[in-house]
Scaffold this active site. Structure first.
Site, PDB file in Angstrom:
ATOM      1  N   GLU A 111      -7.487 -14.672  67.643  1.00  0.00           N
ATOM      2  CA  GLU A 111      -8.408 -13.681  67.096  1.00  0.00           C
ATOM      3  C   GLU A 111      -8.804 -14.151  65.706  1.00  0.00           C
ATOM      4  O   GLU A 111      -7.970 -14.645  64.966  1.00  0.00           O
ATOM      5  CB  GLU A 111      -7.754 -12.293  66.954  1.00  0.00           C
ATOM      6  CG  GLU A 111      -7.385 -11.630  68.257  1.00  0.00           C
ATOM      7  CD  GLU A 111      -5.945 -11.919  68.660  1.00  0.00           C
ATOM      8  OE1 GLU A 111      -5.146 -12.366  67.815  1.00  0.00           O
ATOM      9  OE2 GLU A 111      -5.618 -11.720  69.843  1.00  0.00           O
ATOM     10  N   TYR A 122     -12.642 -23.332  64.198  1.00  0.00           N
ATOM     11  CA  TYR A 122     -12.263 -23.190  65.600  1.00  0.00           C
ATOM     12  C   TYR A 122     -13.318 -23.781  66.535  1.00  0.00           C
ATOM     13  O   TYR A 122     -12.981 -24.443  67.519  1.00  0.00           O
ATOM     14  CB  TYR A 122     -11.980 -21.727  65.931  1.00  0.00           C
ATOM     15  CG  TYR A 122     -10.891 -21.131  65.064  1.00  0.00           C
ATOM     16  CD1 TYR A 122      -9.745 -21.854  64.745  1.00  0.00           C
ATOM     17  CD2 TYR A 122     -11.013 -19.854  64.531  1.00  0.00           C
ATOM     18  CE1 TYR A 122      -8.750 -21.320  63.928  1.00  0.00           C
ATOM     19  CE2 TYR A 122     -10.029 -19.314  63.717  1.00  0.00           C
ATOM     20  CZ  TYR A 122      -8.909 -20.048  63.420  1.00  0.00           C
ATOM     21  OH  TYR A 122      -7.932 -19.519  62.615  1.00  0.00           O
TER      22      TYR A 122
END
Length: 164
Positions: free
Chosen positions: A108, A120
């Site tokens: 998350e 990411y």
């Protein structure tokens, strides 16, 4: 990353990591006990710290319950951002997920943290879901996933037999 050592987090690191956690994430900081609880589960957890002569400047943690791994936390002190510490921590967590036979890594990330999101994405994570108002201050969480290629099957049976 000259002058930075990445190593396994120990119980002795928890006070410093807890202080950093509260400094870096004042709204959503984990209680110190949570880090102790995580470290007490090495069969499903893996935590790292990044250390310099200034002390601990980053940390990261992974939970892996085959076949899914989840990045529990990753943080770098702002003065040390942009030096590859976050990338190195994430690389080592992904390698650990592979060693633990995970087929995907989830995490998350705050919807208002584009720097982390970009990290990411560079690693191949893709957004798969949004959790509305996930964080205490009402910010959404983006759920991201990295599909892992299967590790070589050679030796997997031995690993399982060794754990039995």
């Amino acid at each position: 990353m000259a002058g930075v050592t990445i190593r396994d987090m120990t119980v002795d690191d928890v006070p410093a990591v807890g202080a950093l956690e509260h400094q870096l994430f004042p709204i959503d900081a984990w209680p110190v006990q949570m880090f102790l609880d995580e470290l007490s589960q090495p069969e499903t957890r893996h935590y790292l710290v990044a250390e310099t002569s200034d002390g601990i400047v980053g940390y990261a943690g992974l939970m892996c319950i085959e076949p899914i791994a989840d990045v529990q936390t990753i943080a770098v002190v702002p003065d040390y951002e942009g030096r590859g510490i976050g990338s190195t921590l994430l690389t080592q967590l992904i390698e650990e997920a592979r060693r633990r036979w995970a087929t995907e890594v989830l995490l998350e990330v705050r919807a208002d943290n584009p720097r982390a999101q970009q990290l990411y994405v560079r690693f191949g994570f893709e957004q798969i879901h949004t959790r509305a108002r996930y964080y205490r201050d009402g910010v959404d969480a983006l759920i991201m996933r990295l599909q892992l290629t299967a590790p070589p099957t050679e030796g997997h049976e031995e690993t399982e037999a060794g754990q039995a």
